[in-house]
Design an enzyme around this catalytic site. Structure first.
Site, mmCIF file in Angstrom:
data_model
loop_
_atom_site.group_PDB
_atom_site.id
_atom_site.type_symbol
_atom_site.label_atom_id
_atom_site.label_comp_id
_atom_site.label_asym_id
_atom_site.label_seq_id
_atom_site.Cartn_x
_atom_site.Cartn_y
_atom_site.Cartn_z
ATOM 1 N N HIS A 147 56.746 98.724 -1.922
ATOM 2 C CA HIS A 147 55.463 99.409 -1.755
ATOM 3 C C HIS A 147 55.610 100.690 -0.931
ATOM 4 O O HIS A 147 55.045 101.732 -1.294
ATOM 5 C CB HIS A 147 54.443 98.473 -1.101
ATOM 6 C CG HIS A 147 53.725 97.593 -2.079
ATOM 7 N ND1 HIS A 147 54.305 96.487 -2.629
ATOM 8 C CD2 HIS A 147 52.473 97.659 -2.608
ATOM 9 C CE1 HIS A 147 53.443 95.901 -3.455
ATOM 10 N NE2 HIS A 147 52.326 96.595 -3.453
ATOM 11 N N ASP A 173 46.676 101.178 -4.072
ATOM 12 C CA ASP A 173 48.038 101.715 -4.063
ATOM 13 C C ASP A 173 48.060 103.157 -4.549
ATOM 14 O O ASP A 173 48.605 104.040 -3.883
ATOM 15 C CB ASP A 173 48.951 100.859 -4.936
ATOM 16 C CG ASP A 173 49.367 99.566 -4.239
ATOM 17 O OD1 ASP A 173 49.064 99.418 -3.031
ATOM 18 O OD2 ASP A 173 49.987 98.715 -4.889
ATOM 19 N N ASP A 184 48.178 99.432 -9.238
ATOM 20 C CA ASP A 184 48.614 98.528 -8.171
ATOM 21 C C ASP A 184 50.003 98.012 -8.532
ATOM 22 O O ASP A 184 50.234 97.567 -9.655
ATOM 23 C CB ASP A 184 47.636 97.360 -8.003
ATOM 24 C CG ASP A 184 47.785 96.695 -6.646
ATOM 25 O OD1 ASP A 184 47.096 97.115 -5.712
ATOM 26 O OD2 ASP A 184 48.598 95.762 -6.538
#
Length: 415
Positions: free
Chosen positions: A166, A295, A308
């Protein structure tokens, strides 16, 4: 201060004078360095040391002041103050993670203050729970390409790996003119900060490059992440969304009812409303604020989509991770099992409200483009198999616009 005409400074013998900056500058031994401590000697004569034509030293002498005479005051009976206000404990700051925490086994519904952040040990969604796998439906297509290993087949699961992926995507520009070099540099930097045992920088870069080259399907006009310039991409879109503050407020049950009312029978997530209704999630009224972080929000052809990233290990436990585990039906099952449709809809509502405030001539039917949940372990590059128009690893969902608007009104307390 750097006063131009006059400076008044105070010096006194105290317990901390030896470390005081002014004292150390004024009374240090000759030389260019200012020591960290200058002892206050008994024979120190500040006035004799400092007095000059430009400096006047005055000794402050305590002055006695007579105490003012006050007439005696009669104090009557003192009544105790009583707190009569009722604290509204139903008004709170919550998030997708807090609402679904009980279903994920993170913590009890009585502790609803966890907020959505980039994945951390406190925010364990099923993608991050070690090597555990989610149940998936068997894929029907017989294309042998579906049996190819995932580019991340040998990389571990867990919180640390999900967090690392991430943060790499958060700061990396896939549209860079030198994506390989930039990705290697960012992976090296973030892996040094968030090391994952058993994962080398070279292995992670090699596994992430196919993700950048995988077509994102029809919702994204078959573009890849590398095709989307930074001007059309907004990473880590944080939101604090006001909820209705009426006595009732929205509930997860009402959200499920809204899903049932709007989703068509052929939607891959058609069953999620009933699953949500039976799930052990927070059933308290949603009043106060909903917080979270998308995100990525991207713009393609005037439409805006939510992205995402998910690092879930799908497939039968103990089996190699293959692309067959990331077909539309398999990802839909994983989405519902992990309650990602609820997350996606809350993010869609946040994007809807953001565009309503920011986009000129906003029309949700035109500007809301849907959601792309990127199960990165199933994204194998330009040759990623396509099933039912959807590339493996790319779960595309564009729910009816009316559903997003209806949920926004429901959460806002508009009935």
């Amino acid at each position: 201060t750097r006063a131009k005409c006059h400076v008044t400074a105070w010096w006194a013998r105290t317990d901390r004078t030896a470390e005081a900056p002014l004292h150390r500058v004024l009374f240090r031994a000759p030389g260019p360095q200012v020591p960290p401590r200058v002892e206050v000697r008994a024979d120190l004569d500040p006035a004799g040391r400092l007095a000059s034509g430009d400096i006047l030293v005055e000794e402050m002498v305590a002055r006695g002041r007579p105490s003012p005479s006050r007439p005696p005051r009669t104090v009557g009976t003192v009544d105790l103050q009583r707190l009569t206000r009722v604290v509204d404990t139903g008004w709170r700051r919550t998030s997708y993670s807090a609402i679904t925490a009980s279903a994920h086994g993170i913590f009890s519904a009585e502790s609803p203050l966890l907020v959505d952040e980039p994945p951390t040990a406190a925010d364990l969604s099923p993608e991050d729970q070690g090597d555990a796998t989610l149940p998936v439906l068997s894929a029907g297509p017989q294309d042998p390409a579906l049996d190819a290993l995932s580019p991340m087949a040998l990389l571990p699961g867990g919180v640390a790996f999900g967090s690392l992926v991430h943060v790499v995507f958060e700061s990396f520009d896939p549209h860079s003119p030198s994506p390989d070099d930039d990705l290697a540099r960012i992976v090296a930097r973030e892996a040094a900060r968030l090391p994952v045992p058993g994962v080398t920088d070279r292995e992670l870069v090699a596994a992430l490059l196919p993700v950048l080259a995988t077509p994102l399907g029809p919702l994204a006009d078959q573009l890849t992440l590398s095709d989307i310039p930074a001007s059309d991409r907004l990473a880590e879109l944080d939101f604090e969304m006001p909820l209705g503050n009426g006595s009732a407020g929205a509930t997860v049950q009402l959200v499920a009812d809204t899903l049932d009312a709007w989703l068509p029978d052929d939607d891959l997530l058609r069953d999620y409303g009933e699953r949500l209704r039976r799930a052990p999630v927070d059933q308290a009224a949603l009043r106060g604020y909903l917080t979270g972080s998308i995100d990525v929000a991207i713009r393609i052809g005037g439409r805006y989509l939510v992205i995402d990233y998910k690092t879930n290990r799908l497939g039968p436990p103990g089996s190699p991770i293959v692309l067959r585990s990331y077909t539309p039906a398999a990802m839909a099952e994983a989405m519902m099992e992990a309650h990602y449709p609820l997350q996606a809809l809350l993010y869609a509502v946040a994007l809807h409200r953001f565009l309503r405030w920011r986009q000129p001539s906003y029309d949700p039917d035109v500007h809301l483009g849907g959601m792309l949940y990127l199960f990165v372990r199933g994204m194998a590059g330009a040759d990623t198999p396509v099933v039912g128009g959807m590339p493996c690893g790319v779960f595309s969902w564009r729910p009816p616009t009316g559903l997003v608007v209806a949920l926004s009104d429901l959460l806002a307390g508009v009935r």
